[in-house]
Design an enzyme around this catalytic site. Structure first.
Site, short mmCIF file in Angstrom:
data_model
loop_
_atom_site.label_atom_id
_atom_site.label_comp_id
_atom_site.label_asym_id
_atom_site.label_seq_id
_atom_site.Cartn_x
_atom_site.Cartn_y
_atom_site.Cartn_z
N ASN A 30 -19.67 0.47 10.58
CA ASN A 30 -19.30 -0.14 11.85
C ASN A 30 -17.77 -0.12 12.02
OD1 ASN A 30 -19.56 -2.22 14.18
ND2 ASN A 30 -18.14 -3.21 12.76
N GLU A 31 -17.33 0.29 13.16
CA GLU A 31 -15.89 0.30 13.48
C GLU A 31 -15.07 0.73 12.26
OE1 GLU A 31 -14.57 -3.27 15.54
OE2 GLU A 31 -15.90 -2.86 17.21
N GLN B 80 -23.45 -11.58 21.24
CA GLN B 80 -24.46 -11.54 20.20
C GLN B 80 -25.58 -12.52 20.55
OE1 GLN B 80 -22.98 -11.77 16.21
NE2 GLN B 80 -21.33 -10.33 16.56
N TYR C 163 -16.14 -4.28 25.20
CA TYR C 163 -16.07 -5.71 25.52
C TYR C 163 -15.26 -5.93 26.79
CZ TYR C 163 -18.08 -6.98 21.01
OH TYR C 163 -18.93 -7.14 19.95
N GLU D 291 -22.37 -2.66 20.80
CA GLU D 291 -21.71 -3.96 21.04
C GLU D 291 -21.16 -3.93 22.45
OE1 GLU D 291 -18.92 -5.40 18.14
OE2 GLU D 291 -20.05 -4.51 16.48
O1 AHR Z 1 -18.98 -8.83 17.77
C1 AHR Z 1 -17.86 -9.29 17.09
C2 AHR Z 1 -17.08 -8.16 16.41
O2 AHR Z 1 -16.53 -7.31 17.37
C3 AHR Z 1 -17.88 -7.24 15.52
O3 AHR Z 1 -18.06 -7.76 14.25
C4 AHR Z 1 -17.02 -6.03 15.47
O4 AHR Z 1 -17.76 -4.87 15.23
C5 AHR Z 1 -16.32 -6.02 16.81
O5 AHR Z 1 -14.97 -5.79 16.69
#
Ligand code: AHR
Length: 488
Positions: A172-173, A341, A236, A292
């Site tokens: 992840n990332e 989430q 986001y 995400e």
């Molecule tokens: O969702 C919160 C965080 O945001 C996650 O852990 C990460 O993958 C992202 O930067």
């Protein structure tokens, strides 16, 4: 008058139910308190998982859940989370508040959760601080039906049968919290890890590589496209960017607009990612996995900054409705999306406080939209007014349509304007409609939200603003509302 043409008898793309997927990380109170309270808790639970949350998630038709992170995934060593819970070693959750993680919710508990809710697992393995062997053995532990070192261990821990598993992410990332890697380095690692990930039950694993910006994605896709089934990207939305996230509940009209405009820009991000894939995979085999997405505000005052706990208003409902409509339009390339989430973290479905639970406005949008799951995307064309603020503009209305196997047409509509209603004339081509019914989600103000004392301030109610006539369908959308219509 705003106009929507719906080509009700056309379309050949299925909207994967996985576009309405979820994400539950070991972060703040998402897993612990949100899902897992332990078998000795006074909160009613099934094998340690709270019953109110299980019921609410079942009603949502949650198609999948991504676990255990997020940034947490690249610090997680799965073997610490199996066996008798009192014997499990603890660890420090370095990314999220530096709290001690006792590993009581591990592989068995996660798959039990999936079975209790009726949802598919999507596991994210550890590349950043793990090893190829560790990840390969985890897949063996989960999927091996016959005798093997890992399946024997699983049996010793109380689970005879393997669990169903399809979706697997390799880190992840990894450009950031997952190892600060360069794309060239990660691409080589991805090829190596993917080579050793074997589904021992004979099914094919859907392997997801970690994407990022266009620049990163070009390198990754160029070097790995033959070895990947999906590419993960994240998106986001904050009110004023990363350094000015804003409050979840205290905002004005400009803050409302900024979030919806920011949310609408996921579309060009998906389009650009799809363009990179098109060059190597014109047939569309490789999926975009937007694993995400959602709103990210300042945490609620007085809460742990590392726990990312935020309230959820009608603004988030509109963001969810708008985003899901955009995702539907990209259903051919977008195989999955996971809102961040599920509980008590970021744009959550559910908030909990002790034994109490509330469904957020975002929860209600997901529940209303679940009619699109695995339905056929119906082509539409929308000509609508602009919603303008401070020299910027977005379309005032957002729409999506799908057709179920039994022929029922569903429309999801959002009026993004904070104050103006929208009249919509809908031309239903290819459908002799006899009946229409619907539900609406709208608040008494744009900041409306549900609290533990008033959990039903924002709930869907019957909608009476749609009229069928010989000219088609006329809909009056109140300001700041989300509507779902069933037409047959
Ligand atoms: O969702 C919160 C965080 O945001 C996650 O852990 C990460 O993958 C992202 O930067």
């Amino acid at each position: 008058m705003n106009k929507l043409v719906v080509n009700a008898d056309l379309g050949d793309v299925t909207i994967s139910r996985h576009i309405q997927g979820h994400f539950a990380e070991h972060l703040g109170r998402c897993i612990y308190e949100g899902i897992w309270v332990g078998v000795d808790s006074p909160i009613p639970n099934t094998r340690g998982m709270r019953d109110d949350v299980l019921d609410a998630l079942r009603a949502l038709k949650m198609p999948n859940v991504r676990w255990p992170g997020g940034c947490f995934a690249d610090t997680y060593h799965w073997m610490d989370g199996i066996g008798r819970s009192i014997d499990r070693p603890s660890m420090v959750n370095v990314h999220w508040g530096g709290v001690t993680e006792n590993n009581h919710f591990g592989t068995h508990e996660f798959f039990d959760f999936c079975e209790l809710v009726g949802t598919e697992p999507y596991v994210c393995g550890n590349v950043g601080s793990g090893s190829v062997r560790e990840m390969a053995e985890w897949v063996e532990y989960i999927t091996m039906p016959g005798a093997s070192p890992m399946s024997d261990l699983r049996r010793d821990n109380g689970r005879a049968e393997p669990w169903p598993l399809k979706y697997w992410a390799v880190g992840n990332e990894n450009w950031g919290c997952g190892g600060n890697m360069r794309p060239e380095y990660y691409a080589d690692l991805y090829r190596q890890y993917a080579c050793f990930l074997r589904h021992f039950g004979g099914d094919k694993l859907y392997k997801v590589a970690c994407g990022h910006t266009d620049e990163w994605n070009r390198v990754l896709v160029d070097r790995c496209h033959q070895h990947m089934d999906g590419i993960s990207i994240h998106y986001y939305t904050s009110e004023g960017g990363w350094n000015k996230k804003g409050s979840a509940t205290e905002f004005d009209e400009a803050g409302w607009f900024a979030m919806l405009r920011g949310g609408s820009l996921v579309e060009p991000f998906i389009r650009k990612t799809a363009g990179i894939l098109d060059a190597y995979d014109p047939a569309g085999r490789i999926g975009i996995i937007l694993d995400e997405w959602g709103s990210w505000y300042n945490v609620e005052p007085g809460t742990n900054p590392g726990f990312l706990y935020q309230q959820n208003t009608m603004r988030d409902a509109l963001l969810a409705g708008l985003s899901l409509n955009i995702f539907n339009a990209w259903a051919k390339r977008l195989h999955m999306a996971n809102i961040a989430q599920t509980i008590n973290v970021l744009q959550a479905m559910i908030l909990t406080e002790g034994g109490r639970m509330v469904r957020t406005p975002t929860y209600h949008v997901f529940e209303m939209y679940n009619v699109h799951q695995d339905a056929t995307l119906v082509p539409i064309s929308l000509d609508c007014a602009k919603y303008e603020m401070n020299g910027q503009s977005i379309a005032q209305v957002s729409a999506s349509a799908s057709r179920r196997a039994d022929g029922v047409l569903h429309l999801t509509l959002c009026n993004l304007h904070h104050a103006d209603s929208a009249d919509l004339a809908i031309d239903l081509r290819g459908l002799a409609a006899q009946s229409v019914s619907g539900r609406i989600l709208v608040g008494d103000r744009i900041q409306a939200h549900n609290t533990f004392d008033q959990p039903d301030q924002v709930v869907p109610v019957a909608f009476d603003g749609a009229r069928l006539s010989s000219d088609g369908l006329l809909v009056q959308l109140p300001a700041a509302s989300v509507v779902v219509l069933a037409i047959s």
